[in-house]
Design an enzyme around this catalytic site. Structure first.
Site, PDB file in Angstrom:
ATOM      1  N   LYS A  31     -25.524  -0.220  -7.461  1.00  0.00           N
ATOM      2  CA  LYS A  31     -26.536  -1.283  -7.486  1.00  0.00           C
ATOM      3  C   LYS A  31     -27.934  -0.671  -7.490  1.00  0.00           C
ATOM      4  O   LYS A  31     -28.204   0.281  -6.754  1.00  0.00           O
ATOM      5  CB  LYS A  31     -26.378  -2.203  -6.278  1.00  0.00           C
ATOM      6  CG  LYS A  31     -25.152  -3.091  -6.325  1.00  0.00           C
ATOM      7  CD  LYS A  31     -25.229  -4.228  -5.323  1.00  0.00           C
ATOM      8  CE  LYS A  31     -26.172  -5.309  -5.806  1.00  0.00           C
ATOM      9  NZ  LYS A  31     -26.151  -6.496  -4.938  1.00  0.00           N
ATOM     10  N   GLU A  66     -21.582  -1.116  -2.682  1.00  0.00           N
ATOM     11  CA  GLU A  66     -21.583  -0.939  -4.148  1.00  0.00           C
ATOM     12  C   GLU A  66     -22.583   0.151  -4.519  1.00  0.00           C
ATOM     13  O   GLU A  66     -23.789  -0.070  -4.524  1.00  0.00           O
ATOM     14  CB  GLU A  66     -21.927  -2.261  -4.835  1.00  0.00           C
ATOM     15  CG  GLU A  66     -20.924  -3.370  -4.564  1.00  0.00           C
ATOM     16  CD  GLU A  66     -21.374  -4.709  -5.120  1.00  0.00           C
ATOM     17  OE1 GLU A  66     -21.317  -4.902  -6.347  1.00  0.00           O
ATOM     18  OE2 GLU A  66     -21.798  -5.576  -4.317  1.00  0.00           O
ATOM     19  N   GLU A 114     -24.266 -16.638  -0.181  1.00  0.00           N
ATOM     20  CA  GLU A 114     -24.450 -15.228   0.173  1.00  0.00           C
ATOM     21  C   GLU A 114     -25.182 -15.141   1.503  1.00  0.00           C
ATOM     22  O   GLU A 114     -26.185 -15.824   1.709  1.00  0.00           O
ATOM     23  CB  GLU A 114     -25.296 -14.468  -0.861  1.00  0.00           C
ATOM     24  CG  GLU A 114     -24.610 -14.117  -2.160  1.00  0.00           C
ATOM     25  CD  GLU A 114     -25.530 -13.280  -3.063  1.00  0.00           C
ATOM     26  OE1 GLU A 114     -26.501 -12.683  -2.538  1.00  0.00           O
ATOM     27  OE2 GLU A 114     -25.279 -13.238  -4.271  1.00  0.00           O
ATOM     28  N   GLU A 166     -29.380  -2.196  -0.702  1.00  0.00           N
ATOM     29  CA  GLU A 166     -28.595  -2.927  -1.702  1.00  0.00           C
ATOM     30  C   GLU A 166     -27.184  -2.361  -1.866  1.00  0.00           C
ATOM     31  O   GLU A 166     -26.267  -3.074  -2.264  1.00  0.00           O
ATOM     32  CB  GLU A 166     -29.310  -2.904  -3.065  1.00  0.00           C
ATOM     33  CG  GLU A 166     -30.557  -3.757  -3.136  1.00  0.00           C
ATOM     34  CD  GLU A 166     -30.254  -5.252  -3.156  1.00  0.00           C
ATOM     35  OE1 GLU A 166     -29.112  -5.627  -3.463  1.00  0.00           O
ATOM     36  OE2 GLU A 166     -31.150  -6.045  -2.841  1.00  0.00           O
TER      37      GLU A 166
END
Length: 387
Positions: A328, A325, A271, A334
């Protein structure tokens, strides 16, 4: 005339056999660039459309954080290489019960092979250094039981076992040569690394210059974090110069591995990314910075080179993430790591195109086309030798 017909029949027989073969790929990663396909959102495209998006972008290596069957079915026959995840919540059960591990692998991996090209299983995510000693204690047992299940199915050479670590496993990473594993992590890390060394798995690291800069904006030059021109840093112990933070983070991991006795283990980035929006205390989370980081990272990976400490070991990285997203938890950043917005349009331009809704679904995948081409060449060669 009869002999000519026989030769033609042989030609088509050879061609049919060759096109029926699923060419295997060693390892879980092809090339240098991959993407994390996170799905903690209620507004992202369906897996079928995601496949089209990935193919348009020519991104072959993909990681997901579970083994959702809808995703696995959508990836069937696409030629995309997939790493599935065994979530942290399963680790204790898989560690204590080998039969459960076998059943999980059978249902979520074996039953989808070979059409869905599952190339790896990530056992948990950022388990060590997280403060949960029971979970940390279950990681190795879960990894061993899942690997043994693969071995019973003769899949250990097709599906690779890994687990990703955060920077929290390190005691100190500046300069890179000073890096060692945290004392409370070593008791779990060493046996895990010994096992991974035996089965040929890499050390997987989630590395975020964005987070390092966000926590220390006064001490870190943002240009250093963004791969932009800068003085960089000098490590006097190794006499190495670093012009970007990601390389330094990776070499810090190599130094920790060397200190622990695993000098030859490869470090892979599972990541890395940069948020395009954040809270008031995350001023570096902007579309321009996110574009700069991801564009420069893509260029760096395309060079197929290593780090200052390991120049011959080509760096491989999975970018975080494919989509923003919206579900999250945590800080605003985030929910804004995606290269693409939920509607499939690009978040910013780093060379990818938005999802084309009219893209034909019936196109033969690039991997299938390549297989037919190779088969045709071989068949023609065999046919000419027969004449």
């Amino acid at each position: 005339m009869r002999s000519s017909k026989l030769l033609l029949l042989k030609f088509f027989f050879v061609f049919f056999i060759l096109t029926s073969i699923e060419f295997q790929v060693d390892g879980a990663f092809v090339g240098t660039y991959g993407i994390n396909y996170g799905r903690i959102a209620d507004n992202i495209p369906s897996p079928d459309k995601v496949v089209l998006l990935l193919k348009q972008a020519k991104i072959r290596n993909v990681r997901i954080y579970d083994a959702d069957h809808t995703v696995l079915e959508a990836f069937s026959g696409t030629g995309l290489d997939l790493v599935v995840g065994l979530p942290n919540g399963f680790l204790k059960e898989m560690s204590s019960n080998a039969d459960h591990a076998f059943s999980w692998v059978k249902e979520n991996v074996q039953s989808f092979l070979p059409k869905t090209r599952i190339r790896g299983i990530a056992i948990g995510n950022e388990v060590l250094g997280g403060g949960d000693s029971e979970l940390a204690g279950a990681l190795l047992g879960a990894a061993k039981n899942v690997y043994n299940a693969l071995k019973k199915m003769n899949l250990e050479d097709t599906v690779q076992i890994t687990t990703a670590h955060s920077q929290a496993v390190f005691s100190d990473s500046y300069p890179p040569s000073s890096c060692v594993f945290e004392e409370n992590v070593v008791q779990f890390m060493k046996p895990l690394l010994e096992f991974f060394q035996q089965i040929g798995s890499p050390f997987c690291l989630n590395a975020y210059p964005f987070l390092a800069y966000t926590y220390n904006p006064k001490e870190i030059d943002i240009n250093y974090a963004l791969f932009k021109p800068t003085e960089g840093i000098y490590d006097p112990k190794t006499d190495l110069h670093y012009d970007n933070m990601l390389d330094a983070q990776i070499d810090a991991a190599y130094m920790a591995l060397q200190d622990a006795g695993f000098k030859k283990m490869e470090v892979m980035i599972t990541e890395t990314g940069w948020a395009s929006k954040g809270d008031s205390d995350e001023p570096a989370a902007t579309p321009e910075n996110a574009r700069t980081y991801n564009y420069n990272l893509r260029k760096r990976l395309a060079k197929k080179k290593g780090t200052p400490l390991r120049p011959k070991t080509v760096l491989k990285a999975y970018i975080f993430a494919l989509f923003n997203e919206n579900s999250k938890p945590g800080k605003s950043s985030e929910t804004h790591f995606g290269l693409f917005k939920p509607d499939g349009t690009i978040s910013y331009d780093i060379g990818f195109n938005s999802l084309k809704s009219d893209a034909p679904k019936s196109l033969i995948s690039s991997s299938k086309a390549a297989r037919y081409y190779v088969a045709l060449i071989i068949s023609v060669s065999v046919f000419l030798l027969m004449i």
